[in-house]
Scaffold this motif. Structure first.
Motif, PDB file in Angstrom:
ATOM      1  N   MET A 160       0.822  -1.204   0.000  1.00  0.00           N
ATOM      2  CA  MET A 160       0.000   0.000   0.000  1.00  0.00           C
ATOM      3  C   MET A 160       0.861   1.263   0.000  1.00  0.00           C
ATOM      4  O   MET A 160       0.572   2.205  -0.693  1.00  0.00           O
ATOM      5  N   GLN A 161       1.965   1.235   0.771  1.00  0.00           N
ATOM      6  CA  GLN A 161       2.817   2.416   0.836  1.00  0.00           C
ATOM      7  C   GLN A 161       3.492   2.682  -0.508  1.00  0.00           C
ATOM      8  O   GLN A 161       3.624   3.813  -0.920  1.00  0.00           O
ATOM      9  N   GLY A 162       3.934   1.616  -1.170  1.00  0.00           N
ATOM     10  CA  GLY A 162       4.544   1.772  -2.477  1.00  0.00           C
ATOM     11  C   GLY A 162       3.597   2.435  -3.453  1.00  0.00           C
ATOM     12  O   GLY A 162       4.000   3.212  -4.303  1.00  0.00           O
ATOM     13  N   ASN A 163       2.344   2.123  -3.319  1.00  0.00           N
ATOM     14  CA  ASN A 163       1.326   2.716  -4.165  1.00  0.00           C
ATOM     15  C   ASN A 163       1.254   4.229  -3.935  1.00  0.00           C
ATOM     16  O   ASN A 163       1.128   4.996  -4.883  1.00  0.00           O
ATOM     17  N   ALA A 164       1.363   4.657  -2.691  1.00  0.00           N
ATOM     18  CA  ALA A 164       1.351   6.090  -2.388  1.00  0.00           C
ATOM     19  C   ALA A 164       2.542   6.775  -3.045  1.00  0.00           C
ATOM     20  O   ALA A 164       2.419   7.867  -3.611  1.00  0.00           O
ATOM     21  N   LYS A 165       3.703   6.133  -2.976  1.00  0.00           N
ATOM     22  CA  LYS A 165       4.907   6.696  -3.586  1.00  0.00           C
ATOM     23  C   LYS A 165       4.730   6.847  -5.097  1.00  0.00           C
ATOM     24  O   LYS A 165       5.152   7.843  -5.688  1.00  0.00           O
ATOM     25  N   GLN A 166       4.087   5.885  -5.711  1.00  0.00           N
ATOM     26  CA  GLN A 166       3.823   5.968  -7.151  1.00  0.00           C
ATOM     27  C   GLN A 166       2.933   7.170  -7.465  1.00  0.00           C
ATOM     28  O   GLN A 166       3.157   7.879  -8.447  1.00  0.00           O
ATOM     29  N   HIS A 167       1.939   7.393  -6.626  1.00  0.00           N
ATOM     30  CA  HIS A 167       1.046   8.545  -6.828  1.00  0.00           C
ATOM     31  C   HIS A 167       1.803   9.858  -6.655  1.00  0.00           C
ATOM     32  O   HIS A 167       1.590  10.817  -7.414  1.00  0.00           O
TER      33      HIS A 167
END
Length: 58
Positions: free
Chosen positions: A1-8
């Motif tokens: 989930m955190q990696g997804n935030a970084k992508q955003h």
């Protein structure tokens, strides 16, 4: 989930950089000083946002 935030965040930074580039073109073609000032203010704000986002860490 955190990696997804970084992508955003990364995607947002890319979008902001594109907006800055487009606004710089507008700045070059603006005629009224009042409009140039408004565009420059927007560029400065976006650059500040990018600077803050660049320190984002998961």
């Amino acid at each position: 989930m955190q990696g997804n935030a970084k992508q955003h965040v990364d995607q947002s930074m890319s979008t902001v950089k594109n907006a800055v580039s487009t606004l710089q073109q507008a700045l070059g073609s603006a005629e009224k000083q009042e409009n140039k000032s408004k565009i420059q203010s927007a560029i400065d704000s976006l650059n500040s946002a990018c600077q803050q986002l660049s320190s984002y860490q998961d």
